[in-house]
Write an enzyme that holds these catalytic residues in place. Structure first.
Site, PDB file in Angstrom:
ATOM      1  N   SER A  51       0.850  -1.219   0.069  1.00 53.30           N
ATOM      2  CA  SER A  51      -0.231   0.217   0.071  1.00 53.30           C
ATOM      3  C   SER A  51       0.738   1.272   0.110  1.00 53.30           C
ATOM      4  CB  SER A  51      -0.709   0.157   1.056  1.00 53.30           C
ATOM      5  OG  SER A  51      -0.298  -0.436   2.360  1.00 53.30           O
ATOM      6  N   THR A 149      -1.831   3.852   4.894  1.00 50.78           N
ATOM      7  CA  THR A 149      -0.476   4.843   4.712  1.00 50.78           C
ATOM      8  C   THR A 149       0.557   4.743   5.814  1.00 50.78           C
ATOM      9  OG1 THR A 149      -2.095   6.353   3.767  1.00 50.78           O
ATOM     10  CG2 THR A 149      -0.089   7.296   4.778  1.00 50.78           C
ATOM     11  N   THR A 167       1.880   7.124   0.478  1.00 52.73           N
ATOM     12  CA  THR A 167       1.067   5.920   0.264  1.00 52.73           C
ATOM     13  C   THR A 167       0.895   5.610  -1.312  1.00 52.73           C
ATOM     14  OG1 THR A 167      -1.363   5.441   0.583  1.00 52.73           O
ATOM     15  CG2 THR A 167      -1.002   7.823   0.050  1.00 52.73           C
ATOM     16  N   ARG A 177      -6.686  10.534  -8.680  1.00 50.73           N
ATOM     17  CA  ARG A 177      -7.128  10.774  -7.588  1.00 50.73           C
ATOM     18  C   ARG A 177      -6.047  11.161  -6.499  1.00 50.73           C
ATOM     19  NH1 ARG A 177      -6.573   8.096  -2.253  1.00 50.73           N
ATOM     20  NH2 ARG A 177      -8.531   8.300  -1.057  1.00 50.73           N
ATOM     21  N   VAL A 178      -6.204  11.959  -5.745  1.00 52.96           N
ATOM     22  CA  VAL A 178      -5.607  12.427  -4.465  1.00 52.96           C
ATOM     23  C   VAL A 178      -6.030  12.228  -3.286  1.00 52.96           C
ATOM     24  CG1 VAL A 178      -3.849  13.976  -3.616  1.00 52.96           C
ATOM     25  CG2 VAL A 178      -3.795  13.696  -6.136  1.00 52.96           C
ATOM     26  N   GLY A 179      -5.535  11.456  -2.429  1.00 47.14           N
ATOM     27  CA  GLY A 179      -5.924  11.328  -1.018  1.00 47.14           C
ATOM     28  C   GLY A 179      -5.659  12.425  -0.194  1.00 47.14           C
ATOM     29  N   ASP A 180      -5.714  12.125   1.381  1.00 48.56           N
ATOM     30  CA  ASP A 180      -5.278  13.106   2.256  1.00 48.56           C
ATOM     31  C   ASP A 180      -3.931  13.063   2.513  1.00 48.56           C
ATOM     32  OD1 ASP A 180      -5.552  10.450   3.132  1.00 48.56           O
ATOM     33  OD2 ASP A 180      -5.325  10.805   5.285  1.00 48.56           O
ATOM     34  N   THR A 200      -4.272   7.648   8.453  1.00 48.77           N
ATOM     35  CA  THR A 200      -4.173   6.640   7.539  1.00 48.77           C
ATOM     36  C   THR A 200      -5.656   6.102   7.365  1.00 48.77           C
ATOM     37  OG1 THR A 200      -3.538   4.289   7.086  1.00 48.77           O
ATOM     38  CG2 THR A 200      -3.813   5.103   9.426  1.00 48.77           C
ATOM     39  N   GLY A 201      -6.147   5.652   6.342  1.00 52.30           N
ATOM     40  CA  GLY A 201      -7.552   5.219   6.005  1.00 52.30           C
ATOM     41  C   GLY A 201      -8.005   5.895   4.909  1.00 52.30           C
ATOM     42  N   GLY A 203      -9.095   8.484   2.537  1.00 57.66           N
ATOM     43  CA  GLY A 203      -8.521   9.903   2.820  1.00 57.66           C
ATOM     44  C   GLY A 203      -9.622  10.968   2.551  1.00 57.66           C
TER      45      GLY A 203
HETATM   46  N1  GLY Z   1      -4.971   7.606   3.235  1.00 60.94           N
HETATM   47  C1  GLY Z   1      -4.583   7.224   2.128  1.00 60.94           C
HETATM   48  C2  GLY Z   1      -5.387   7.628   0.979  1.00 60.94           C
HETATM   49  O1  GLY Z   1      -6.577   7.761   1.111  1.00 60.94           O
HETATM   50  O2  GLY Z   1      -4.958   7.874  -0.165  1.00 60.94           O
END
Ligand code: GLY
Length: 291
Positions: A51, A149, A167, A177-180, A200-201, A203
């Site tokens: 991951s 993450t 991550t 797509r971009v997460g947190d 983590t989780g 985003g």
């Molecule tokens: N926390 C990682 C993501 O959602 O990309």
């Protein structure tokens, strides 16, 4: 110069590997910034960790797009990259952005051309394992899988702090797509006068509440790192009352070296290393009360 006890705190059980790499630096008197970068690099470079970094989960097109960010508490500088392809250690590209100190956040093709210009080597980040996984999973269009993450907080012997996270993001995410994780304030935040937090989780749920920033602000106004993580997750749980079927977790570290960890679902563990401890432990869980 005041002496502080070095400490490093990371997400998940692979945080033990991150902590080992960072601790080797901290015990030699190195900086928190070097420690969190080394910790993230160790996890990114391990193809068994699917991951993060090399061998990370591909997106819907079968391409590994990586996100990473880093903050130096001593200088307040930050660096982040998102949707970066073909570079094994995005955390070091983020560190380079921090050092150049002209911009904070580079994405996609721009981030890659910056990395190549700075001497990073391009390589195929798909491993035989990730290619096989993609072929098996795609027909099921699995949602919200693979968001583990690596997030790392450290304090060095001078009392300086740093935070990093890295991550491959949600497995089979939409291209781009971009997460947190690379978003300062959502996935990570640090103000050395107070402390830091990293998540983590899923985003999207962290972005909605500026999760890491909120935790640091709760700490600024008097909550312990533990209570601050819990307070933020309570807010997330209330926002998502009827759809609380996702994981989100945060760890936090105060300037004084106090730690916190909380998650919405069972299963999240954090890893802690200092002069007397080197272990993982489950976090407090806060999703249960919000069916
Ligand atoms: N926390 C990682 C993501 O959602 O990309």
């Amino acid at each position: 110069m005041a002496q502080f006890q070095p400490l490093i705190l990371s997400t998940w059980d692979f945080g033990l590997e991150a902590n080992q790499a960072g601790w080797d630096i901290l015990v030699r008197g190195g900086t928190a910034l070097d420690a969190v970068e080394a910790g993230a690099r160790a996890v990114e470079s391990n193809p068994e960790i699917t991951s993060v970094g090399y061998g990370g989960y591909p997106n819907e097109m079968g391409v590994v797009q990586l996100d990473a960010a880093i903050i130096d508490g001593k200088t307040g500088r930050m660096g982040a990259v998102a949707a970066l392809e073909g570079i094994r250690n995005p955390i070091s590209v983020a560190r380079k952005v921090l050092e150049k100190n002209r911009h904070i956040f580079l994405v996609g093709a721009g981030a890659k051309s910056f990395a190549l210009r700075e001497g990073f080597r391009e390589e195929n980040l798909n491993t035989p394992q990730s290619v096989r996984w993609y072929a098996e999973q795609l027909p099921q269009s699995q949602q919200n899988a693979g968001h583990d993450t690596v997030g790392i907080l450290a304090r060095d012997a001078r009392g300086d702090m740093a935070v990093a996270c890295s991550t491959s993001g949600l497995a089979l995410k939409w291209c781009g797509r971009v997460g947190d994780s690379p978003l300062i304030g959502a996935g990570l935040y640090l103000d050395q006068a107070v402390g830091g937090a990293v998540g983590t989780g899923v985003g999207e749920r962290a972005i909605e509440v500026c999760g890491a920033f909120a935790i640091v602000e709760f700490m600024r106004y008097g909550l312990s790192p533990q209570k601050a993580c819990e307070q933020l997750l309570r807010r997330v749980a209330e926002r998502n009352r009827n759809r609380l079927n996702f994981q989100l977790a945060f760890i936090a570290l105060s300037r004084e070296g106090e730690t916190g960890a909380a998650s919405l679902q069972e299963g999240f563990v954090f890893a802690l290393r200092d002069s007397t401890r080197d272990h993982t432990a489950p976090s407090a869980v806060f999703g249960r009360d919000y069916p």
